[in-house]
Design a protein around this motif. Structure first.
Motif, PDB file in Angstrom:
ATOM      1  N   GLU A  23       0.829  -1.206   0.000  1.00 55.40           N
ATOM      2  CA  GLU A  23       0.000   0.000   0.000  1.00 55.40           C
ATOM      3  C   GLU A  23       0.862   1.254   0.000  1.00 55.40           C
ATOM      4  O   GLU A  23       0.537   2.252  -0.646  1.00 55.40           O
ATOM      5  CB  GLU A  23      -0.941  -0.007   1.207  1.00 55.40           C
ATOM      6  CG  GLU A  23      -2.049  -1.051   1.095  1.00 55.40           C
ATOM      7  CD  GLU A  23      -3.027  -0.982   2.251  1.00 55.40           C
ATOM      8  OE1 GLU A  23      -2.613  -0.529   3.349  1.00 55.40           O
ATOM      9  OE2 GLU A  23      -4.184  -1.368   2.073  1.00 55.40           O
ATOM     10  N   TYR A  24       1.990   1.189   0.731  1.00 56.05           N
ATOM     11  CA  TYR A  24       2.902   2.335   0.749  1.00 56.05           C
ATOM     12  C   TYR A  24       3.434   2.599  -0.657  1.00 56.05           C
ATOM     13  O   TYR A  24       3.482   3.739  -1.124  1.00 56.05           O
ATOM     14  CB  TYR A  24       4.058   2.069   1.713  1.00 56.05           C
ATOM     15  CG  TYR A  24       5.157   3.088   1.639  1.00 56.05           C
ATOM     16  CD1 TYR A  24       5.056   4.294   2.333  1.00 56.05           C
ATOM     17  CD2 TYR A  24       6.303   2.863   0.874  1.00 56.05           C
ATOM     18  CE1 TYR A  24       6.067   5.248   2.267  1.00 56.05           C
ATOM     19  CE2 TYR A  24       7.312   3.805   0.801  1.00 56.05           C
ATOM     20  CZ  TYR A  24       7.187   4.992   1.502  1.00 56.05           C
ATOM     21  OH  TYR A  24       8.188   5.926   1.431  1.00 56.05           O
ATOM     22  N   GLN A  25       3.815   1.545  -1.356  1.00 53.86           N
ATOM     23  CA  GLN A  25       4.334   1.689  -2.713  1.00 53.86           C
ATOM     24  C   GLN A  25       3.281   2.277  -3.647  1.00 53.86           C
ATOM     25  O   GLN A  25       3.582   3.070  -4.544  1.00 53.86           O
ATOM     26  CB  GLN A  25       4.792   0.319  -3.245  1.00 53.86           C
ATOM     27  CG  GLN A  25       6.043  -0.219  -2.593  1.00 53.86           C
ATOM     28  CD  GLN A  25       7.274   0.573  -3.024  1.00 53.86           C
ATOM     29  OE1 GLN A  25       7.762   1.446  -2.295  1.00 53.86           O
ATOM     30  NE2 GLN A  25       7.780   0.300  -4.207  1.00 53.86           N
ATOM     31  N   LYS A  26       2.015   1.900  -3.417  1.00 55.77           N
ATOM     32  CA  LYS A  26       0.932   2.317  -4.300  1.00 55.77           C
ATOM     33  C   LYS A  26       0.742   3.832  -4.295  1.00 55.77           C
ATOM     34  O   LYS A  26       0.396   4.430  -5.310  1.00 55.77           O
ATOM     35  CB  LYS A  26      -0.360   1.603  -3.854  1.00 55.77           C
ATOM     36  CG  LYS A  26      -1.543   1.839  -4.752  1.00 55.77           C
ATOM     37  CD  LYS A  26      -2.663   0.842  -4.482  1.00 55.77           C
ATOM     38  CE  LYS A  26      -3.155   0.871  -3.066  1.00 55.77           C
ATOM     39  NZ  LYS A  26      -4.306  -0.036  -2.844  1.00 55.77           N
ATOM     40  N   LEU A  27       0.972   4.468  -3.136  1.00 55.76           N
ATOM     41  CA  LEU A  27       0.747   5.907  -3.012  1.00 55.76           C
ATOM     42  C   LEU A  27       2.021   6.677  -2.684  1.00 55.76           C
ATOM     43  O   LEU A  27       1.952   7.829  -2.260  1.00 55.76           O
ATOM     44  CB  LEU A  27      -0.309   6.172  -1.919  1.00 55.76           C
ATOM     45  CG  LEU A  27      -1.707   5.618  -2.170  1.00 55.76           C
ATOM     46  CD1 LEU A  27      -2.633   5.957  -1.002  1.00 55.76           C
ATOM     47  CD2 LEU A  27      -2.287   6.154  -3.468  1.00 55.76           C
ATOM     48  N   ARG A  28       3.174   6.081  -2.898  1.00 55.50           N
ATOM     49  CA  ARG A  28       4.419   6.729  -2.495  1.00 55.50           C
ATOM     50  C   ARG A  28       4.687   8.012  -3.282  1.00 55.50           C
ATOM     51  O   ARG A  28       5.411   8.897  -2.828  1.00 55.50           O
ATOM     52  CB  ARG A  28       5.596   5.775  -2.668  1.00 55.50           C
ATOM     53  CG  ARG A  28       5.891   5.368  -4.112  1.00 55.50           C
ATOM     54  CD  ARG A  28       7.093   4.444  -4.197  1.00 55.50           C
ATOM     55  NE  ARG A  28       8.288   5.071  -3.649  1.00 55.50           N
ATOM     56  CZ  ARG A  28       9.486   4.469  -3.573  1.00 55.50           C
ATOM     57  NH1 ARG A  28       9.610   3.212  -3.982  1.00 55.50           N
ATOM     58  NH2 ARG A  28      10.516   5.101  -3.084  1.00 55.50           N
ATOM     59  N   HIS A  29       4.079   8.152  -4.468  1.00 57.41           N
ATOM     60  CA  HIS A  29       4.304   9.332  -5.307  1.00 57.41           C
ATOM     61  C   HIS A  29       3.442  10.521  -4.887  1.00 57.41           C
ATOM     62  O   HIS A  29       3.596  11.616  -5.428  1.00 57.41           O
ATOM     63  CB  HIS A  29       4.001   8.989  -6.773  1.00 57.41           C
ATOM     64  CG  HIS A  29       2.592   8.531  -7.011  1.00 57.41           C
ATOM     65  ND1 HIS A  29       2.095   7.351  -6.519  1.00 57.41           N
ATOM     66  CD2 HIS A  29       1.545   9.121  -7.675  1.00 57.41           C
ATOM     67  CE1 HIS A  29       0.837   7.201  -6.875  1.00 57.41           C
ATOM     68  NE2 HIS A  29       0.478   8.263  -7.567  1.00 57.41           N
ATOM     69  N   ILE A  30       2.508  10.299  -3.936  1.00 56.02           N
ATOM     70  CA  ILE A  30       1.602  11.364  -3.491  1.00 56.02           C
ATOM     71  C   ILE A  30       2.095  11.908  -2.161  1.00 56.02           C
ATOM     72  O   ILE A  30       2.392  11.139  -1.241  1.00 56.02           O
ATOM     73  CB  ILE A  30       0.162  10.831  -3.363  1.00 56.02           C
ATOM     74  CG1 ILE A  30      -0.341  10.381  -4.751  1.00 56.02           C
ATOM     75  CG2 ILE A  30      -0.766  11.892  -2.790  1.00 56.02           C
ATOM     76  CD1 ILE A  30      -1.726   9.778  -4.739  1.00 56.02           C
ATOM     77  N   PRO A  31       2.211  13.232  -2.021  1.00 55.72           N
ATOM     78  CA  PRO A  31       2.739  13.807  -0.787  1.00 55.72           C
ATOM     79  C   PRO A  31       1.791  13.613   0.386  1.00 55.72           C
ATOM     80  O   PRO A  31       0.585  13.460   0.210  1.00 55.72           O
ATOM     81  CB  PRO A  31       2.904  15.297  -1.121  1.00 55.72           C
ATOM     82  CG  PRO A  31       1.943  15.545  -2.232  1.00 55.72           C
ATOM     83  CD  PRO A  31       1.888  14.271  -3.028  1.00 55.72           C
TER      84      PRO A  31
END
Length: 507
Positions: A24-32
């Protein structure tokens, strides 16, 4: 041997949890967003339980931008144009799983208009319910509101007038506003009021029960497991009927039962809200759910709007005087010919309408719930993976400087009057966020809410003057996804101007 198996099971569970969290962290890692929000739902749940959720939106979007991570599978969106895009009827966005948390019992049988995720089922239910909210098709809705508004005025006039130097009678207006709105909504739903205003008391314990349930219920909606549990009909046998609102459900069952039981024939032709919904084809269980949904969604939010208008007027002398000037001129000119004022006349009062919009813009009564898409989407340049919940962050969106001006964070009703036609249209479209619009999920009860707010403020400021008892701490407010406001203590004195030529007093 048992200890070895237990230890291995615990290790595997921890590994599974860690892998899942990392995915899940990887899924949204690009969002601040905040670090802890990326790896646990407990971070955002803590904000809800502490009553800091709505206020935190401003800080987060000010720091991170228009898209912010709030939980491992959850983001906030504050860009008004993108919020409108999500609400478009042809968009791929639908209600996220968190809506199922608001079922009154597990499984589809516990659904109401608040919890339905299926767009087609939701649209069918909106069509059935809309006739009940259209006051023109139901006898006595405005007269019912008038009765309660004048009851409020009479209570203040007879029990809470301060005479400087002689009598000091402070009033907790926050509580009185709650009593008003819950009496209106129960009268609307059941044709039987809770009688809170008459007794000046939470007679059925409803308000305390709801206020105690709000924060836990709203926090559960963030937990991925809870909506899944509420999708399991088999759990209905152990889940208390009515969920967090058993007292309200008991009253709904009693009143709705009359429309399907022995009294059904004699009530068949009754042109009231329940009658229109029975005629529209709602079954008994559906009608019970919808009447409870009205109460839990409508009472507290309308009360918040009234309190916000009162507070902003009492702390803005120019606006206070401008509103009373408009009220006095309307009475003297004959533009208003009865008391309480009709909703159609109140809607024509430019400054009153501006005060209403400006107050609700700054204190939107609720944070609306998230949407999700079955496909990957792009919002503000960020890829939003399929299944991720996206919540419109209405507090920062309604303070957009691009739409409302450089002073968007300040209370200035004149902005609604001085603007040009194009800007006014854009402001109005954005203001509709307050009630979940402009979208296919817009609140059906906003007309009833506006009616109450217009009438209450007009009649109170026609007859009385208000000052805060404690200007340094005017109220206690907790933003748990809806505002819970307490202790708005005021001092009330009578005004000289109470009527106009030919004034008809309705009782």
């Amino acid at each position: 041997m048992f200890l070895h198996v237990a230890a291995l099971t615990a290790v595997l569970a921890l590994v599974y949890y860690a892998v899942n969290r990392f995915g899940e962290y990887q899924k949204l890692r690009h969002i601040p967003g905040p670090f802890w929000a990326r790896i646990t739902h407990l971070w955002v749940i803590r904000l809800v339980l502490r009553g800091q959720y709505i206020d935190m939106m401003l800080d987060l979007h000010g720091k991170y931008g228009p898209v912010v991570v709030m939980a491992p599978d959850y983001v906030l969106l504050s860009d008004p144009a993108e919020i409108k895009k999500i609400g478009n009827v042809r968009s791929p966005w639908g209600r996220a799983p968190g809506y199922q948390s608001f079922r009154f019992s597990p499984g589809p049988a516990g659904d109401s208009i608040l919890s339905m995720r299926d767009d087609k089922a939701h649209a069918r239910m909106r069509a059935k319910l809309s006739s009940g909210y259209a006051g023109k098709t139901v006898d006595g809705v405005e007269q019912m509101v008038d009765r309660h508004v004048m009851q409020l005025v009479d209570i203040i006039d007879t029990k809470y007038i301060t005479t400087p130097g002689t009598t000091y009678r402070p009033l907790d207006f926050s509580r009185l506003a709650q009593y008003l709105t819950i009496d209106v909504i129960t009268s609307f739903a059941f044709q039987e009021t809770f009688g809170c205003l008459e007794r000046e008391d939470d007679f059925h314990g409803y308000l305390d029960a709801v206020s105690g349930a709000v924060a836990p219920l709203l926090s559960f909606a963030f937990l991925p497991l809870y909506p899944k549990l509420m999708d399991m009909s088999a759990l209905g046998s152990i889940f208390p009927e009515g969920g967090f609102f058993p007292k309200v459900f008991e009253m709904a069952r009693r009143e709705v039962g009359k429309r399907y039981g022995e009294q059904a024939h004699e009530l068949k032709e009754r042109n009231d809200v329940l009658g229109t919904w029975v005629a529209a084809g709602l079954g008994q269980k559906e009608l019970e759910n919808e009447t409870v949904a009205q109460l839990t969604a409508g009472g507290e939010t309308t009360g918040t709007g009234i309190r916000a208008m009162m507070l902003y007027l009492m702390t803005s002398p120019h606006s206070y005087r401008s509103l009373q000037r408009e009220i006095d001129e309307a009475l003297k000119s004959g533009a208003v010919l009865r008391s309480p004022i009709s909703d159609s006349d109140a809607a024509k009062l430019t400054y009153l309408e501006a005060v209403l919009k400006e107050s609700l813009r700054l204190v939107a009564p609720a944070a609306f719930f998230p949407k999700s898409s079955v496909t990957d989407e792009i919002l503000c340049g960020f890829k939003i993976p399929a299944g991720v919940s996206v919540e419109p962050a209405y507090k920062p969106a309604l303070r957009s400087k691009e739409i409302f001006g450089e002073d968007a964070s300040y209370f200035r009703p004149e902005r609604w009057i001085e603007t040009n036609e194009d800007r006014a249209r854009l402001m109005d479209e954005t203001f509709r966020f307050v009630f979940g619009g402009p979208s296919r999920w817009e609140c059906l009860g906003k007309g009833l809410a506006f009616m109450q707010m217009r009438k209450v403020i007009f009649e109170l400021y026609r007859q009385f003057d208000f000052t805060l008892v404690n200007p340094t701490r005017p109220w206690k407010a907790a933003g748990t996804r809806i505002w819970v406001i307490e202790d708005l203590w005021v001092q009330v004195t009578r005004r000289d101007q109470t009527g106009g030529p030919g004034m008809e007093i309705k009782t």
